[in-house]
Design an enzyme around this catalytic site. Structure first.
Site: not given
Ligand code: ACM
Length: 535
Positions: A205, A268, A334
């Protein structure tokens, strides 16, 4: 013998009755979590002593050895395997084709004065039966050194048990904070004790890359560390070597737990871009910083550049070789598409592939990666945004955006499998507090987790075969020490264990609360910190 160990059995004796009980009305003396499907409490007790032995066929000898390793340290008893002293008491493990209706994970546990018998269709079920047996003993059985003064007595019962859901998981975020092997093993031990069977490792991430990749040693050399200007404690950074992972996979598999790796894309991914800035749309310099600190630059791969796919396929090839799970999780959540809108590479890709917009570009990205994963014999899981721009029919959706259950409905109606991990009930980085009826929620209490019903509301009549199960997610950007992480997860994970295993008609909060109090002592012996609250 101390009176304290007699009390549950006195209660059981008073409650002794014929015929099966459902969990909601289970006798107080049965303090197991998750509550089994069917229990008949009989008169009498079985006492493990210095003459108790274990019997098992060659095909499950490994489980007999595991059982001995569980019971011997605290009791101090040798528990010889397949060396039966006639007339003495016995714990027998046995596979039986006649129990195929209980499935891979189901088991029967029959306890009489002289004998404990665990039978199952498969070895997986034998292991879960062993966990139930461990929970019936005084919780001191979990201690790693001999405990004096305990009578190792358990009630005579007949239990028939199998799980409601296949997937009973926990996700741990290793990127925001790195958690080492010892800590992960502690979680595997606790999960197994409560019959949870999936550990989803969020390994990459924005805040760090946590897995050795031979082809790209720069990833761990650079992106497993925080910039020194943030003075992060050293233990929060690091990565898993391939040998570490092999060890964890083996350790978990012996306890019926499958480890699912997650490699995030296309968003991410600033930690990758800090090493390979050319893979973003802008090529700008990107830094790794603890969550909430530092400047956020480009965070997503450019979907128009072939180099992005070269790197990802090389990484995934190594991941697939390392993890035996049939699933690979590719994130997908996201992804900020603002840069894609302005990027000539992405816009060319949209045009060349005949896509409508950036959402379809994301869908194209995921499908391309899925094709690669499938070609290696694995299945793709992604966070629920993989449905944006069109969901592939074969992907498994990990639903997280509580309140948007329509995504689940559409996915299941299309024939996709879904794993339920909604923010509304199963985000264990969220604070405790709030009543389970609060909505929108201002906290997630242990009771609120317990009240979670995946197939409710608009999902009431959904095909349950496509709801693979439930999972709690723990993101590690706020609670970054072991005690704090433990307290976020426990005891809420015990509520989830029962949601995942026990049929909803057999769930009962008042009864669970009693059992939970008993299990606090088990958590002590499992070296787990917990929030001592029922709120
Ligand atoms: C998440 O909480 N963005 C999967």
């Amino acid at each position: 013998m101390k009176l304290i160990f007699l009390v549950p059995f006195l209660i059981i004796s008073l409650c002794a009755m014929k015929g099966p009980l459902t969990a909601g009305e289970a006798p107080k003396g049965i303090l197991i979590i998750p509550m089994p499907g069917e229990i008949t409490v009989l008169n009498g007790t079985f006492v493990m002593n210095g003459k108790t032995s274990i019997q098992a066929g060659q095909d499950i000898l490994v489980k007999a050895e595991q059982l001995r390793a569980y019971l011997s340290p605290a009791s101090g008893y040798m528990l010889p395997i397949n060396k039966i002293i006639s007339g003495e008491n016995l714990i027998e493990l046995k596979l039986s084709n006649e129990l195929s209706s209980l499935g891979e994970e189901g088991y029967k546990l029959n306890i009489t004065n002289q004998k404990v018998l665990i039978t199952a269709y498969k070895i997986t079920g034998i292991f879960w039966g062993i966990q139930t047996l461990r929970q019936l003993f005084p919780n001191e059985i979990l201690r790693e050194a001999e405990v004096a003064g305990v009578t190792w007595m358990i009630p005579c019962v007949n239990i028939v048990d199998k799980p409601r859901f296949k997937w009973r998981g926990l996700m741990i975020d290793y990127s925001r904070t790195f958690w080492n092997t010892r800590h992960t093993k502690k979680y595997i031990d606790a999960m197994a004790f409560y019959k949870m069977n999936r550990l989803h490792m969020h390994l990459t991430d924005d805040q760090g890359w946590r897995l050795q990749i031979d082809k790209y040693p720069e990833l761990t050399a650079k992106a497993s560390k925080f910039d020194t200007i943030y003075h992060e404690p050293k233990e929060r950074e690091g990565f898993y070597s391939k040998d570490d992972i092999r060890e964890l996979v083996r350790y978990a598999a012996a306890k019926n737990i499958e480890i699912i790796p997650e490699i995030e894309m296309p968003g991410h991914t600033s930690e990758v871009l800090s090493v390979f800035p050319g893979l973003s749309c802008t090529g700008e310099l990107v830094s790794i910083h603890p969550n909430g600190k530092g400047k956020v630059n480009a965070k997503e791969f450019c979907a128009g550049k072939e180099e992005t796919f070269t790197l990802l396929q090389n990484v995934l090839s190594e991941v697939i070789e390392l993890f035996p799970s049939k699933y690979v999780h590719i994130g997908g959540d996201e992804c900020d598409k603002a840069r894609w809108e302005k990027c000539p590479f992405d816009q060319k890709r949209i045009k060349d592939e005949g896509l409508k917009d950036e959402n379809e570009l994301q869908s194209w990205f995921v499908r391309r990666i899925e094709k690669f994963i499938n070609s290696k014999g694995k299945k793709l899981i992604g966070w629920d945004e993989i449905s944006q721009g069109g969901l592939s029919k074969s992907a498994t959706v990990m639903f997280w955006r509580g309140g948007k259950e329509k995504i689940v409905l559409d996915a299941v109606n299309q024939g996709n499998d879904v794993i339920m991990t909604p923010t509304s009930h199963l985000y264990f980085d969220y604070p405790y507090g709030g009543k389970y009826t609060d909505y929108p929620y201002n906290g997630i209490s242990t009771e609120r987790v317990y009240a979670y019903e995946p197939c409710s509301g608009i999902l009431k009549n959904v095909n349950p075969e496509h709801i693979l199960g439930v999972q709690a997610n723990f993101w590690s950007h706020i609670d970054r020490t072991e005690p704090r992480m433990d307290r976020q997860i426990f005891p809420r994970l015990l509520s989830l264990a029962e949601v995942g295993w026990t049929e909803s008609k057999n769930r009962n909060w008042d009864n669970f609360s009693l059992r939970l109090k008993h299990q606090y002592k088990s958590l002590d012996f499992l070296n787990i910190y917990y929030m001592d609250t029922n709120n």
